[in-house]
Motif scaffolding. Structure first.
Motif, PDB file in Angstrom:
ATOM      1  N   GLN A  68      66.934  55.512  59.947  1.00  0.00           N
ATOM      2  CA  GLN A  68      66.691  56.294  61.154  1.00  0.00           C
ATOM      3  C   GLN A  68      66.715  57.602  60.973  1.00  0.00           C
ATOM      4  O   GLN A  68      66.906  58.533  61.732  1.00  0.00           O
ATOM      5  CB  GLN A  68      67.954  56.085  62.199  1.00  0.00           C
ATOM      6  CG  GLN A  68      67.909  54.476  62.752  1.00  0.00           C
ATOM      7  CD  GLN A  68      68.635  54.196  63.789  1.00  0.00           C
ATOM      8  OE1 GLN A  68      68.870  55.101  64.686  1.00  0.00           O
ATOM      9  NE2 GLN A  68      69.478  53.115  63.784  1.00  0.00           N
ATOM     10  N   ASP A  74      60.292  59.056  61.607  1.00  0.00           N
ATOM     11  CA  ASP A  74      59.017  59.282  62.023  1.00  0.00           C
ATOM     12  C   ASP A  74      57.794  58.665  61.839  1.00  0.00           C
ATOM     13  O   ASP A  74      56.907  58.250  62.625  1.00  0.00           O
ATOM     14  CB  ASP A  74      58.940  60.730  61.652  1.00  0.00           C
ATOM     15  CG  ASP A  74      59.735  61.754  62.280  1.00  0.00           C
ATOM     16  OD1 ASP A  74      60.252  61.722  63.224  1.00  0.00           O
ATOM     17  OD2 ASP A  74      60.154  62.836  61.544  1.00  0.00           O
ATOM     18  N   LYS A  77      58.042  55.306  63.939  1.00  0.00           N
ATOM     19  CA  LYS A  77      57.348  55.406  65.333  1.00  0.00           C
ATOM     20  C   LYS A  77      56.028  55.833  65.517  1.00  0.00           C
ATOM     21  O   LYS A  77      55.401  55.337  66.329  1.00  0.00           O
ATOM     22  CB  LYS A  77      58.169  56.670  65.858  1.00  0.00           C
ATOM     23  CG  LYS A  77      59.811  56.348  66.254  1.00  0.00           C
ATOM     24  CD  LYS A  77      60.480  57.326  66.929  1.00  0.00           C
ATOM     25  CE  LYS A  77      61.720  57.132  67.383  1.00  0.00           C
ATOM     26  NZ  LYS A  77      62.534  58.154  68.019  1.00  0.00           N
ATOM     27  N   GLY A  81      55.476  52.874  67.371  1.00  0.00           N
ATOM     28  CA  GLY A  81      55.868  53.136  68.882  1.00  0.00           C
ATOM     29  C   GLY A  81      57.333  53.356  68.783  1.00  0.00           C
ATOM     30  O   GLY A  81      58.237  52.884  68.055  1.00  0.00           O
ATOM     31  N   ASP A  82      57.744  53.788  70.075  1.00  0.00           N
ATOM     32  CA  ASP A  82      59.350  54.369  70.381  1.00  0.00           C
ATOM     33  C   ASP A  82      60.088  52.988  70.552  1.00  0.00           C
ATOM     34  O   ASP A  82      61.324  53.197  70.531  1.00  0.00           O
ATOM     35  CB  ASP A  82      59.433  55.182  71.394  1.00  0.00           C
ATOM     36  CG  ASP A  82      58.712  56.537  71.045  1.00  0.00           C
ATOM     37  OD1 ASP A  82      58.617  56.834  69.969  1.00  0.00           O
ATOM     38  OD2 ASP A  82      58.321  57.325  72.012  1.00  0.00           O
ATOM     39  N   GLU A  83      59.573  52.122  70.952  1.00  0.00           N
ATOM     40  CA  GLU A  83      60.281  50.879  71.339  1.00  0.00           C
ATOM     41  C   GLU A  83      60.504  49.973  70.051  1.00  0.00           C
ATOM     42  O   GLU A  83      61.217  48.664  70.213  1.00  0.00           O
ATOM     43  CB  GLU A  83      59.595  49.982  72.243  1.00  0.00           C
ATOM     44  CG  GLU A  83      59.268  50.679  73.571  1.00  0.00           C
ATOM     45  CD  GLU A  83      60.461  51.374  74.225  1.00  0.00           C
ATOM     46  OE1 GLU A  83      61.405  50.499  74.219  1.00  0.00           O
ATOM     47  OE2 GLU A  83      60.375  52.384  74.517  1.00  0.00           O
ATOM     48  N   SER A 240      70.351  57.689  68.904  1.00  0.00           N
ATOM     49  CA  SER A 240      70.374  59.258  68.601  1.00  0.00           C
ATOM     50  C   SER A 240      71.476  59.651  67.412  1.00  0.00           C
ATOM     51  O   SER A 240      71.500  60.735  66.959  1.00  0.00           O
ATOM     52  CB  SER A 240      70.326  60.218  69.737  1.00  0.00           C
ATOM     53  OG  SER A 240      71.542  59.795  70.565  1.00  0.00           O
TER      54      SER A 240
END
Length: 244
Positions: A68, A74, A77, A81-83, A240
């Motif tokens: 992460q 980056d 993703k 993708g973001d999921e 996050s």
């Protein structure tokens, strides 16, 4: 970070993607945890070296966070993708006292919650280290990506992974001829990104070596959702608060 090589060849080396300080921490954590672990450890040498371990998501928290951090998150993703989420984590070593080799293959097995579900997208149910697995269809595997974090330098001496470029398009794809196979040499902290359908093998370490070849093998999917109600055994989404 460009992904042209990954798209074209089915693999790409991300040089220096994990800082040396984190590599040392991962080595310490893996060593300490796997010495005591019995559930996830599948193979141990006569000297106590662990050379294969599964199901690390529940036993080594760092495997859920190391990816992460930039630049890995980056890169992931951009590809998935973001999921996206982490769905399986393995550990491999070739300790000096217990080397091994694997023939050419593709990574088609996935860890699921229940492998009794009837689905055209999944077949050949098995149980590995207490966890249900299926062989997944190509459409599922094309939506996945593996990151192999090198915890040691890899040379010809300690049995590098070998890959066949452009063999990642399907389970039947041969890509370039086996004569075009490439050895993956790496420094500690380098990360190999590879598609599961990439043909790869691994040779033994050279006799007399003192080198380990320790790898954290992390598998990612683009979505929590699978066909026909099948569910991942684990799915760790990015947060996050990863501690980067």
């Amino acid at each position: 970070m460009s992904s042209d090589e990954l798209d074209r060849d089915g693999f790409q080396i991300l040089r220096g993607a994990v800082p040396r300080s984190m590599v040392k921490h991962l080595l310490d954590v893996c060593t300490q945890t796997l010495i005591q672990e019995s559930e996830s450890v599948r193979a141990r040498s006569s000297r106590g070296h662990v050379y294969a371990a599964r199901n690390l998501i529940g036993s080594i928290p760092e495997v859920t966070t190391v990816w992460q951090c930039e630049p890995l998150i980056d890169f992931l993703k951009k590809q998935l993708g973001d999921e996206l989420g982490l769905v399986r984590a393995l550990f491999f070593d070739k300790p000096p006292d217990r080397t091994w080799a694997l023939p050419w293959h593709k990574d088609t097995s996935v860890a699921v919650e229940d492998n009794a579900v009837d689905s055209d997208c999944f077949s050949r149910p098995t149980v590995k280290a207490g966890v249900p697995h299926f062989i997944a269809a190509d459409d599922v595997l094309r939506r996945m990506l593996t990151l192999r974090i090198h915890l040691d330098e890899v040379t010809d001496e300690n049995g590098p992974l070998r890959v066949i470029p452009r063999s990642h398009h399907s389970s039947d794809s041969d890509g370039e001829d086996v004569s075009a196979a490439m050895s993956i040499f790496a420094k500690a902290g380098d990360v190999l990104a590879m598609r599961p359908l990439l043909s790869h093998c691994s040779g033994s370490s050279q006799p007399g070596t003192r080198r380990h070849r320790r790898i954290l093998h992390l598998e990612f999917a683009e979505s929590r959702i699978l066909p026909d109600g099948v569910k991942w055994h684990d799915f760790v989404a990015p947060t996050s608060a990863s501690g980067c």
